[in-house]
Design an enzyme around this catalytic site. Sequence first.
Site, PDB file in Angstrom:
ATOM      1  N   ASP A   1      67.819  47.652  52.005  1.00 50.77           N
ATOM      2  CA  ASP A   1      67.662  46.615  50.919  1.00 50.77           C
ATOM      3  C   ASP A   1      69.147  46.718  50.537  1.00 50.77           C
ATOM      4  OD1 ASP A   1      65.176  46.807  51.335  1.00 50.77           O
ATOM      5  OD2 ASP A   1      64.498  47.456  49.231  1.00 50.77           O
TER       6      ASP A   1
ATOM      7  N   CYS B   1      30.516  63.423  16.362  1.00 53.13           N
ATOM      8  CA  CYS B   1      30.604  64.441  15.531  1.00 53.13           C
ATOM      9  C   CYS B   1      30.876  63.906  13.729  1.00 53.13           C
ATOM     10  CB  CYS B   1      31.679  65.557  15.767  1.00 53.13           C
ATOM     11  SG  CYS B   1      33.224  64.809  15.693  1.00 53.13           S
TER      12      CYS B   1
ATOM     13  N   GLU C   1      39.848  35.486  61.756  1.00 54.14           N
ATOM     14  CA  GLU C   1      40.851  35.621  60.764  1.00 54.14           C
ATOM     15  C   GLU C   1      40.601  35.918  59.293  1.00 54.14           C
ATOM     16  OE1 GLU C   1      42.839  31.922  60.407  1.00 54.14           O
ATOM     17  OE2 GLU C   1      43.201  31.786  62.584  1.00 54.14           O
TER      18      GLU C   1
ATOM     19  N   ASP D   1      42.108  34.988  49.812  1.00 52.89           N
ATOM     20  CA  ASP D   1      41.856  34.535  48.373  1.00 52.89           C
ATOM     21  C   ASP D   1      42.947  33.948  47.716  1.00 52.89           C
ATOM     22  OD1 ASP D   1      39.899  33.683  46.932  1.00 52.89           O
ATOM     23  OD2 ASP D   1      39.131  35.530  46.074  1.00 52.89           O
TER      24      ASP D   1
ATOM     25  N   LYS E   1      39.847  35.658  55.296  1.00 60.68           N
ATOM     26  CA  LYS E   1      39.655  34.474  54.383  1.00 60.68           C
ATOM     27  C   LYS E   1      40.464  34.944  53.279  1.00 60.68           C
ATOM     28  CE  LYS E   1      37.054  30.682  52.797  1.00 60.68           C
ATOM     29  NZ  LYS E   1      37.354  30.950  51.394  1.00 60.68           N
TER      30      LYS E   1
ATOM     31  N   LYS F   1      31.200  34.977  54.418  1.00 60.45           N
ATOM     32  CA  LYS F   1      31.419  35.436  53.273  1.00 60.45           C
ATOM     33  C   LYS F   1      31.273  36.606  52.989  1.00 60.45           C
ATOM     34  CE  LYS F   1      33.460  32.572  50.458  1.00 60.45           C
ATOM     35  NZ  LYS F   1      32.872  31.602  49.610  1.00 60.45           N
TER      36      LYS F   1
ATOM     37  N   TYR G   1      48.240  29.786  58.555  1.00 62.98           N
ATOM     38  CA  TYR G   1      47.027  29.907  59.582  1.00 62.98           C
ATOM     39  C   TYR G   1      46.462  28.606  60.239  1.00 62.98           C
ATOM     40  CZ  TYR G   1      44.676  28.036  55.175  1.00 62.98           C
ATOM     41  OH  TYR G   1      44.116  27.343  54.255  1.00 62.98           O
TER      42      TYR G   1
ATOM     43  N   CYS H   1      33.238  59.325  14.172  1.00 62.46           N
ATOM     44  CA  CYS H   1      32.974  59.565  15.864  1.00 62.46           C
ATOM     45  C   CYS H   1      31.461  59.357  15.814  1.00 62.46           C
ATOM     46  CB  CYS H   1      33.641  60.852  15.918  1.00 62.46           C
ATOM     47  SG  CYS H   1      32.883  61.681  17.516  1.00 62.46           S
TER      48      CYS H   1
ATOM     49  N   CYS I   1      34.271  68.505  17.930  1.00 64.88           N
ATOM     50  CA  CYS I   1      33.237  67.592  18.438  1.00 64.88           C
ATOM     51  C   CYS I   1      32.696  67.777  19.770  1.00 64.88           C
ATOM     52  CB  CYS I   1      34.138  66.353  18.558  1.00 64.88           C
ATOM     53  SG  CYS I   1      33.414  64.948  19.378  1.00 64.88           S
TER      54      CYS I   1
ATOM     55  N   CYS J   1      38.884  60.536  18.142  1.00 65.81           N
ATOM     56  CA  CYS J   1      38.175  61.190  17.201  1.00 65.81           C
ATOM     57  C   CYS J   1      38.987  62.426  16.832  1.00 65.81           C
ATOM     58  CB  CYS J   1      36.817  61.535  17.894  1.00 65.81           C
ATOM     59  SG  CYS J   1      36.046  63.184  17.242  1.00 65.81           S
TER      60      CYS J   1
HETATM   61  S1  IVH Z   1      40.989  27.244  57.923  1.00 67.03           S
HETATM   62  C1  IVH Z   1      39.962  23.339  58.808  1.00 67.03           C
HETATM   63  N1  IVH Z   1      41.721  29.978  57.711  1.00 67.03           N
HETATM   64  O1  IVH Z   1      39.674  28.869  52.616  1.00 67.03           O
HETATM   65  C2  IVH Z   1      40.153  24.543  58.426  1.00 67.03           C
HETATM   66  N2  IVH Z   1      41.203  28.815  55.539  1.00 67.03           N
HETATM   67  O2  IVH Z   1      37.477  26.279  52.784  1.00 67.03           O
HETATM   68  C3  IVH Z   1      40.517  24.707  56.949  1.00 67.03           C
HETATM   69  N3  IVH Z   1      41.390  30.099  53.687  1.00 67.03           N
HETATM   70  O3  IVH Z   1      40.793  26.462  50.799  1.00 67.03           O
HETATM   71  C4  IVH Z   1      40.854  26.267  56.624  1.00 67.03           C
HETATM   72  N4  IVH Z   1      41.966  31.856  54.741  1.00 67.03           N
HETATM   73  O4  IVH Z   1      42.839  27.858  51.745  1.00 67.03           O
HETATM   74  C5  IVH Z   1      41.379  28.908  56.976  1.00 67.03           C
HETATM   75  N5  IVH Z   1      42.446  31.982  57.818  1.00 67.03           N
HETATM   76  C6  IVH Z   1      42.126  30.835  56.996  1.00 67.03           C
HETATM   77  C7  IVH Z   1      41.971  30.904  55.828  1.00 67.03           C
HETATM   78  C8  IVH Z   1      41.211  29.723  54.975  1.00 67.03           C
HETATM   79  C9  IVH Z   1      41.729  31.524  53.440  1.00 67.03           C
HETATM   80  C10 IVH Z   1      40.887  29.270  52.601  1.00 67.03           C
HETATM   81  C11 IVH Z   1      41.732  27.954  52.625  1.00 67.03           C
HETATM   82  C12 IVH Z   1      40.659  26.856  52.199  1.00 67.03           C
HETATM   83  C13 IVH Z   1      39.266  27.665  52.005  1.00 67.03           C
HETATM   84  C14 IVH Z   1      38.328  26.865  53.342  1.00 67.03           C
END
Ligand code: IVH
Length: 684
Positions: free
Chosen positions: A42, A421, A123, A127, A125, A324, A235, A418, A442, A436
């Site tokens: 760094d 006690c 992949e 958040d 998903k 999910k 992605y 408390c 106690c 307390c």
């Molecule tokens: S693909 C046509 N890949 O999930 C394909 N989406 O409803 C469109 N998300 O808001 C999305 N990780 O932001 C894809 N590896 C991933 C993802 C991903 C998160 C989110 C995306 C979107 C929601 C899909």
Amino acid sequence: MSTLSLFDDLPSQVAKEIADLRKQLQYHNYRYYALDDPQITDAEYDRLMQRLRELEAQYPESVTPDSPTQRVGATPLSTFQTVVHEMPMLSLDNAFSDGDLLAFNQRVQDRLKSAEDIEYVCELKLDGIAVSLLYRDGLLVRGATRGDGTNGEDITQNVRTINSIPLRLLGSGYPAVLEVRGEIYMPKAGFNALNEKARMAGEKLFVNPRNAAAGSLRQLDSRITASRPLEMCAYSVGWVDGGELPETHSGILAALKNWGFLTNRETRVAKNIQEALGFYRRIGEKRDALAYDIDGIVFKVNSRLLQDTLGFISRAPRWAIAYKFPAQEESTILLDVEFQVGRTGAVTPVARLQPVFVGGVTVSNATLHNRDEINRLGIKIGDTVIVRRAGDVIPQIVQVVESKRPVDARDILFPEHCPVCNSPVETVADEAVARCSGGLVCAAQRKEAIKHFASRKAMNVEGLGDKLVEQLVDLGLVNNLADIYSLTREQLSAMERMGDKSADNILAALENSKKTTLAKFIYALGIREVGESTARNFANYFGSFEAMAAADQEVLQRVPDVGPVVAHFVAEFFEQESNRVAVSALRAAGIHWDNIEVASPDALPLNGLTYVLTGTLEALSRDDAKAHLLALGAKVAGSVSAKTDYVVAGPGAGSKLAKAEELGLKVMDEAGLLELLREHGRQI
Ligand code: IVH
């Protein structure tokens, strides 16, 4: 390179150095943020950046928008402009069971009129917040939110501050127009640190990392965004013109990685839907251990040719699906609040909830931490609340749904006495925790102290579990720590779910526990703020219990990692007669250990010397400087006298320095102090 033309007016060796620095910084930025595999320290990185800043300050005409110096945030905007996505940003269909996923695969095969295995890219998903990044000739020209999929907001200034987003693409072979799509998210560690800071400052907390990421991106002042720990993972691609892309989705991800993007390292290609299911399970098991939140797995047909054949339906592709994971947030109702008393007397409000399935388990309790937290949430009994359970973390109430508050919602009254006690509950100024004041009077504190004493990392009395301790205290058979060593077979076997055999086992475990180590014994006493490793430090430093008990606060602070707070609690512990009696009783019961040989304090290099600190110190805080000196055996006094050996004077030193000079004492500046500390092996 087009940027070179900007350098026309610069001396050529300066232009070359600037170009070279930028290249290096870009590359090392990529190694660090995208590959997580830095090649320089760094400090070296900072030096390169510093040099570039200097040159750019000297030659302002050399600054380009893709310079690594240009990530710090720009002039605040008054509003975000609207961006019309050239290609709509779609969403994904969801699957909630294996059956849903298999049905998806079947639909894909049916549409393709094929019974062959379909290859999927698996992949995570992530958040966070979906973004679109537009590159023209490799230069980042626009960043936008997804918005409603058609219209998003222009957040170019904000995305530029995110280190894992390249301002200029690396390598070659990228299309002239390349829209990269991905997710901006906040890793859990950064989120926790951000919220911890907000909590300290009494500010509103973010509910979860996703909201924190969204809030950080929605800033009109990009300097705020720059201060937030955000990452972006690419992605997919959107609009592409003037170039070709690989024929598979996995190929596109590999290309994005080479062009400088962070792509998720967990991504795998599955040969068929069974392998894809295996991936879902494997990631599900390590979901909690990941550095960021995910809410599912996205499966994408790998072949782009097949993707095109499958096409889209309404707003989602037919070639992808999101399977999910169980939700980590759910809403439920706060039925009541009870107050628990812990080992140190801390009175903790515990929420009793209508049971709710969240994060993979049924939750019916959640901690409300303290009074501040209750005020911060503005929570009342009867409220609908959002409960979050992420991983092994205890469930938290993160939000109140005020719109659902019933008319008969009740305020939460913090007890003044408390609940166990009846001793008064006290709140120390500046401390959020109410306690307390009953101490070992106690029963709750007694129970917790005994549970802690018997626990595995302390005296390790196997079989003496929480329930048994509670019964023994409730029946008055155990009133203090040493009492556990006088328990009889008859007393124990009369307890619930105990027979002679279990009673004998516990007696044997008690006997075994008597031979212990000094560190474990110190830890077992449950002195406030003395955890396992601090206890070990005390044991190693003092070697014997007597030496520790005899030490004053100044000496206690010589122990590694011990500051004024811990030293205070330890000294306070030994000052209390009842604690000294308890320790004697334990030793009389036969608890013993081997003392540890330690170097005598006389051997410490600054033993016998007294220092006074005055004025402002820059590299070290006063407390740190003091801690280092104490650790080397010195005394640190508050005022200058003939007994002072050295005065450390920083800028602004006043009367103390004058007095030192008057007395002819030795005076050193901060640099001298640092040199001294380093000479004696202190890491600064
Ligand atoms: S693909 C046509 N890949 O999930 C394909 N989406 O409803 C469109 N998300 O808001 C999305 N990780 O932001 C894809 N590896 C991933 C993802 C991903 C998160 C989110 C995306 C979107 C929601 C899909």
